[in-house]
Every structure is written in structure tokens, then in C-alpha cells.
Scaffold this motif. Structure first.
Motif, PDB file in Angstrom:
ATOM      1  N   ALA A  72       0.842  -1.196   0.000  1.00  0.00           N
ATOM      2  CA  ALA A  72       0.000   0.000   0.000  1.00  0.00           C
ATOM      3  C   ALA A  72       0.877   1.245   0.000  1.00  0.00           C
ATOM      4  N   GLN A  73       0.426   2.282  -0.721  1.00  0.00           N
ATOM      5  CA  GLN A  73       1.139   3.562  -0.751  1.00  0.00           C
ATOM      6  C   GLN A  73       0.568   4.556   0.249  1.00  0.00           C
ATOM      7  N   ILE A  74      -0.615   4.253   0.797  1.00  0.00           N
ATOM      8  CA  ILE A  74      -1.252   5.113   1.795  1.00  0.00           C
ATOM      9  C   ILE A  74      -1.757   4.222   2.931  1.00  0.00           C
ATOM     10  N   THR A  75      -2.047   4.856   4.052  1.00  0.00           N
ATOM     11  CA  THR A  75      -2.617   4.127   5.188  1.00  0.00           C
ATOM     12  C   THR A  75      -4.135   4.204   5.110  1.00  0.00           C
ATOM     13  N   SER A  76      -4.760   3.050   4.980  1.00  0.00           N
ATOM     14  CA  SER A  76      -6.215   2.993   4.885  1.00  0.00           C
ATOM     15  C   SER A  76      -6.654   1.554   5.097  1.00  0.00           C
ATOM     16  N   SER A  77      -7.893   1.363   5.423  1.00  0.00           N
ATOM     17  CA  SER A  77      -8.412   0.010   5.627  1.00  0.00           C
ATOM     18  C   SER A  77      -8.773  -0.623   4.280  1.00  0.00           C
ATOM     19  N   VAL A  78      -8.656  -1.958   4.219  1.00  0.00           N
ATOM     20  CA  VAL A  78      -8.963  -2.694   2.997  1.00  0.00           C
ATOM     21  C   VAL A  78     -10.471  -2.835   2.878  1.00  0.00           C
ATOM     22  N   ALA A  79     -11.023  -2.284   1.778  1.00  0.00           N
ATOM     23  CA  ALA A  79     -12.467  -2.373   1.557  1.00  0.00           C
ATOM     24  C   ALA A  79     -12.827  -3.610   0.740  1.00  0.00           C
ATOM     25  N   GLN A  80     -11.928  -4.050  -0.164  1.00  0.00           N
ATOM     26  CA  GLN A  80     -12.256  -5.187  -1.035  1.00  0.00           C
ATOM     27  C   GLN A  80     -10.974  -5.873  -1.483  1.00  0.00           C
ATOM     28  N   VAL A  81     -11.019  -7.201  -1.529  1.00  0.00           N
ATOM     29  CA  VAL A  81      -9.962  -8.001  -2.159  1.00  0.00           C
ATOM     30  C   VAL A  81     -10.582  -8.590  -3.418  1.00  0.00           C
ATOM     31  N   ALA A  82     -10.078  -8.224  -4.581  1.00  0.00           N
ATOM     32  CA  ALA A  82     -10.731  -8.534  -5.856  1.00  0.00           C
ATOM     33  C   ALA A  82     -10.192  -9.790  -6.524  1.00  0.00           C
ATOM     34  N   PHE A  83      -9.513 -10.669  -5.796  1.00  0.00           N
ATOM     35  CA  PHE A  83      -8.982 -11.911  -6.374  1.00  0.00           C
ATOM     36  C   PHE A  83      -8.877 -12.934  -5.260  1.00  0.00           C
ATOM     37  N   HIS A  84      -8.583 -14.159  -5.620  1.00  0.00           N
ATOM     38  CA  HIS A  84      -8.342 -15.217  -4.642  1.00  0.00           C
ATOM     39  C   HIS A  84      -6.847 -15.511  -4.595  1.00  0.00           C
ATOM     40  N   GLU A  85      -6.348 -15.741  -3.400  1.00  0.00           N
ATOM     41  CA  GLU A  85      -4.910 -16.023  -3.293  1.00  0.00           C
ATOM     42  C   GLU A  85      -4.574 -17.264  -4.115  1.00  0.00           C
ATOM     43  N   GLY A  86      -3.433 -17.170  -4.820  1.00  0.00           N
ATOM     44  CA  GLY A  86      -3.032 -18.262  -5.705  1.00  0.00           C
ATOM     45  C   GLY A  86      -3.499 -18.091  -7.130  1.00  0.00           C
ATOM     46  N   ASP A  87      -4.342 -17.061  -7.388  1.00  0.00           N
ATOM     47  CA  ASP A  87      -4.823 -16.833  -8.756  1.00  0.00           C
ATOM     48  C   ASP A  87      -3.689 -16.352  -9.657  1.00  0.00           C
ATOM     49  N   PHE A  88      -3.819 -16.701 -10.935  1.00  0.00           N
ATOM     50  CA  PHE A  88      -3.003 -16.051 -11.952  1.00  0.00           C
ATOM     51  C   PHE A  88      -3.693 -14.747 -12.325  1.00  0.00           C
ATOM     52  N   ALA A 120       0.368 -16.010  -1.038  1.00  0.00           N
ATOM     53  CA  ALA A 120      -0.574 -15.968   0.087  1.00  0.00           C
ATOM     54  C   ALA A 120      -0.986 -14.530   0.381  1.00  0.00           C
ATOM     55  N   LEU A 121      -2.269 -14.348   0.718  1.00  0.00           N
ATOM     56  CA  LEU A 121      -2.767 -13.034   1.118  1.00  0.00           C
ATOM     57  C   LEU A 121      -2.357 -12.730   2.551  1.00  0.00           C
ATOM     58  N   ASN A 122      -1.892 -11.509   2.778  1.00  0.00           N
ATOM     59  CA  ASN A 122      -1.524 -11.092   4.132  1.00  0.00           C
ATOM     60  C   ASN A 122      -2.521 -10.112   4.730  1.00  0.00           C
ATOM     61  N   VAL A 123      -3.532  -9.696   3.949  1.00  0.00           N
ATOM     62  CA  VAL A 123      -4.586  -8.813   4.460  1.00  0.00           C
ATOM     63  C   VAL A 123      -5.934  -9.332   3.985  1.00  0.00           C
ATOM     64  N   HIS A 124      -6.990  -8.861   4.642  1.00  0.00           N
ATOM     65  CA  HIS A 124      -8.352  -9.228   4.281  1.00  0.00           C
ATOM     66  C   HIS A 124      -9.228  -7.993   4.462  1.00  0.00           C
ATOM     67  N   PRO A 125     -10.442  -8.014   3.927  1.00  0.00           N
ATOM     68  CA  PRO A 125     -11.319  -6.840   4.111  1.00  0.00           C
ATOM     69  C   PRO A 125     -11.420  -6.442   5.580  1.00  0.00           C
ATOM     70  N   GLY A 126     -11.169  -5.170   5.821  1.00  0.00           N
ATOM     71  CA  GLY A 126     -11.170  -4.659   7.193  1.00  0.00           C
ATOM     72  C   GLY A 126      -9.782  -4.503   7.768  1.00  0.00           C
ATOM     73  N   SER A 127      -8.778  -5.162   7.162  1.00  0.00           N
ATOM     74  CA  SER A 127      -7.398  -5.011   7.642  1.00  0.00           C
ATOM     75  C   SER A 127      -6.887  -3.615   7.331  1.00  0.00           C
ATOM     76  N   LEU A 128      -5.956  -3.142   8.141  1.00  0.00           N
ATOM     77  CA  LEU A 128      -5.358  -1.836   7.908  1.00  0.00           C
ATOM     78  C   LEU A 128      -4.101  -2.011   7.053  1.00  0.00           C
ATOM     79  N   ALA A 129      -4.111  -1.397   5.898  1.00  0.00           N
ATOM     80  CA  ALA A 129      -2.946  -1.434   5.014  1.00  0.00           C
ATOM     81  C   ALA A 129      -2.080  -0.216   5.293  1.00  0.00           C
ATOM     82  N   GLN A 130      -0.783  -0.453   5.477  1.00  0.00           N
ATOM     83  CA  GLN A 130       0.142   0.635   5.789  1.00  0.00           C
ATOM     84  C   GLN A 130       1.398   0.515   4.933  1.00  0.00           C
ATOM     85  N   PRO A 131       1.929   1.637   4.451  1.00  0.00           N
ATOM     86  CA  PRO A 131       3.158   1.590   3.660  1.00  0.00           C
ATOM     87  C   PRO A 131       4.356   1.054   4.446  1.00  0.00           C
ATOM     88  N   THR A 132       4.338   1.223   5.774  1.00  0.00           N
ATOM     89  CA  THR A 132       5.488   0.818   6.590  1.00  0.00           C
ATOM     90  C   THR A 132       5.421  -0.645   7.036  1.00  0.00           C
TER      91      THR A 132
END
Length: 376
Positions: free
Chosen positions: A73-89, A189-201
Motif C-alpha cells: 500500500a502507498q497510503i494508510t487505509s483500511s482494505v475495503a475489497q480483495v478482488a482476487f483469490h490467493e493463488g490466482d493467476f 498468500a494473502l496477508n490482508v483481508h477486508p477490514g485489515s489496515l494497510a500501511q506503507p510501513t
């Protein structure tokens, strides 16, 4: 004269012992009893030949992704949507994450409003400046008032440009709320899910993407093979072969030779690339690798069984004029197409092909057949 019984038995025993000794001596001295001399080992000779052989080098290495990207993430914000499944091409530009953009939308609206204010102030300053031009010619305003008008016009023009930059900044921040795939490849593998806080750091990326097509291979070769590969590459692209998940041989192209030889291992690092549209080559997989390194002209070849391995290295047996075995050291370059490629033997030289394992230097031999023109 009567002989007592004990004396008679002693005489008979003595006669029997003497007779047995004489009979044994006769057998030992008889020509028929002599042990026959051991026959000389039977060997077969073959002539060393020269052939123009394709130079095929075998080694091991690993398949590697040519491009691995950690999506962050380039900004700090909560994840609203994950638009793919982990492991997808995923494809380059495909939407991966949507972050909450309420703050960024508000910042953009504020920047748009500020731009409108700055535009109004700039336009008024330009209008005042235009009126002041005619007045200053008629000396209706002083030079200091004219300077004030010019300064105000320049100030509001600069503020207007700054407000435009603020809008671009707000738009960029808003764009960061939609994260797309920077490359095509397979997600990890996904490291965040909807509602997780994404942070650049954050130390963990949101997800990692490994590019699969094209894919690379990394391997090493002994330094003595370097010159052959360099020469082959000057004439045409050098092919490198691996096996895919179905066991099918896949050809790639050598595209990297390291700029130095490792003084520790005496090897050189190489890289090759392969098309992988079917995704049957997997990053990190250990592979047996074959390199087509051109052709070896006039290679001296022998049957593999003719080359012996001794404490001082490889050697072959040759037969002298007295039919005695003698050793000749050789350098075994490789075994290829059921032929031993060697150095140290000249073309046409006769060496022992069959029966060499029974020989010792100086041992007399019997030559069974000489195959001067035998095909290898």
C-alpha cells in the motif's frame, strides 16, 4: 635265524615308507605332473576415431521468476475489497485491492474548491492589472500602485498553479486506493483481508506476485566449459533445455554469463529464459539442465569401457610389439552418445577395448581381434 615279531614289524614299516617316498618323488619329477603355465589374457583392440560431435553440457540448477513483485500500500487505509483469490493467476493492470477512499475523496473535493477560489482571485488580479495599464499611462495611479497590481497578479497566478498541483496530488492519493497488478503472474498468500489496515510501513506485503511467463533458470558450469559456450554464443543463440511438469523437454535461450569465474568453486554462473505460457515450469524447482554449446570438431572418441580409472586419473591400455600391456594416461572430457571423448590419444591408435580390467602393466596378452575400422 628266527626274527622276533617286533623286529619283523619294524622292517616292514621301513620298507613301506621308503616305497611311498620313492613313488611321490617319481610323480613330482614326471613331466606329466608339471603344472601347465597360465595362458595370457585375451583382449580386443579398437582404434581411436575422430568425430565432429555436438557439445552437450549437463548440469543442475533452479528455475527462477524473472520478476517478483511485493505489492504494498502507498497510503494508510483500511482494505475495503480483495478482488482476487490467493493463488490466482492475474494479468498486469488487473484490480487486486480497493482501499477505503473517504479521506482521499474529501481531500480531492477540498483541492477542487481551493482551485476555484484561486482562479477567482487570479482572474480579479488580472482584471485589475489590465485596468491599471491604461491608468498608469495617464498618470492616474502611482508607480507604487502599479507595482502592487503586478505583484498581486503574479502572486495569485502562482497560487492558482499551486492549487492545480494540489488537485493532482489529491487525485494521486485517491488512485492509491485502487491497487492493480504491476505484472502478470501468480499471486502468493494473502496477508490482508477486508477490514485489515494497510500501511506503507508494514513489513509484510499485501501479496507477492511471481511472473511465470517468461521464466528463467540459474545454473553453473565448470570454468573449463566457459570458452566453448562463449564461442558457441558468437555464432548463434545457445539453447538450454529443461523438462516441464509433463516431462517434456523445453528449449530456452542462454541470456546471461556472469562477468567472472568463482575462485572458490571454479565455476561460472549462467541464466536462461523460457517461454511458459502453459505455466508448466515452476519458480524454485530443481532441474537437470542441458546446454547445447556448439560442436567439437575432430573429437577423439573411444568406447567407454576402454577408459580405465586409476589412482592417478584415467588411462587406457595399449599393447607393445612384444604383446605386453602398457598404460597411457588420458583426460576423459565427457561420455556422450555412448562414446568417451578423450584427450591424450591420437586418432588411429590401437587401445584395449575388451578385457582391460584383467590387465596389469607389463602383463603378456593375446590379441583376439583388431578392429581397425570398427565403428563406435
Amino acid at each position: 635265524m628266527n626274527i622276533s615279531r617286533p623286529k619283523r614289524l619294524a622292517v616292514i614299516t621301513l620298507v613301506l615308507v621308503c616305497g611311498a617316498s620313492f613313488w611321490g618323488y617319481s610323480l613330482r619329477s614326471s613331466p606329466a605332473a608339471e603344472k601347465p603355465a597360465a595362458s595370457a589374457p585375451l583382449v580386443t583392440l579398437v582404434a581411436a576415431q575422430t568425430k565432429d560431435l555436438p557439445l552437450t553440457l549437463s548440469t543442475q540448477g533452479h528455475l527462477v521468476s524473472l520478476n517478483q513483485v511485493d505489492v504494498r500500500a502507498q497510503i494508510t487505509s483500511s482494505v475495503a475489497q480483495v478482488a482476487f483469490h490467493e493463488g490466482d493467476f492475474v494479468k498486469k493492470g488487473q484490480l487486486l485491492f480497493v482501499l477505503d477512499d473517504a479521506e482521499q475523496q474529501a481531500a480531492l473535493h477540498h483541492a477542487v474548491a481551493q482551485l476555484a477560489v484561486m482562479k477567482a482571485q487570479r482572474d480579479k488580479a488580472v482584471s485589475d492589472l489590465n485596468r491599471g495599464k491604461s491608468l498608469v499611462k495617464q498618470n492616474y495611479i502611482s508607480s507604487s500602485d502599479w507595482d502592487t497590481l503586478v505583484s498581486a497578479s503574479q502572486q495569485y497566478a502562482a497560487q492558482y498553479l499551486s492549487a492545480q498541483d494540489d488537485i493532482r496530488t489529491a487525485q494521486a492519493q485517491l488512485a492509491y486506493t485502487r491497487i492493480v497488478a504491476p505484472v502478470s503472474g501468480k499471486t502468493g498468500a494473502l496477508n490482508v483481508h477486508p477490514g485489515s489496515l494497510a500501511q506503507p510501513t508494514s513489513t509484510l506485503p499485501l501479496v507477492s506476485i511471481n511472473q511465470f511467463d517468461p521464466i528463467g533458470a540459474e545454473f553453473t558450469l565448470p570454468e573449463q566449459n566457459l570458452n566453448a559456450v562463449i564461442v558457441a554464443q558468437q555464432h548463434q543463440p545457445v539453447k538450454v533445455w529443461v523438462n516441464d511438469a509433463n516431462g517434456k523437454r523445453i528449449a530456452g535461450t542462454l541470456n546471461f554469463i556472469d562477468n567472472s569465474v568463482s575462485t572458490t568453486s571454479g565455476t561460472v554462473s549462467f541464466k536462461a529464459t523460457f517461454t511458459n505460457a502453459s505455466n508448466l515450469l515452476w519458480p524454485g524447482l530443481y532441474q537437470n539442465i542441458t546446454v547445447d554449446a556448439g560442436t567439437t570438431p575432430g573429437a577423439v572418441v573411444l568406447p567407454p569401457q576402454a577408459v580405465q580409472d586409476g589412482p592417478d586419473g584415467h588411462f587406457v591400455y595399449v599393447i607393445d610389439k612384444q604383446n605386453h600391456a602398457a598404460t597411457m594416461p588420458v583426460t576423459l572430457l565427457r561420455i556422450q552418445q555412448q562414446m568417451a571423448v578423450v584427450e591424450g590419444v591420437s586418432a588411429g591408435m590401437q587401445v584395449v577395448s575388451e578385457g582391460a580390467r584383467m590387465l596389469r602393466p607389463g602383463m603378456p596378452v593375446t590379441v583376439a581381434t583388431q578392429h581397425a575400422g570398427q565403428a563406435l
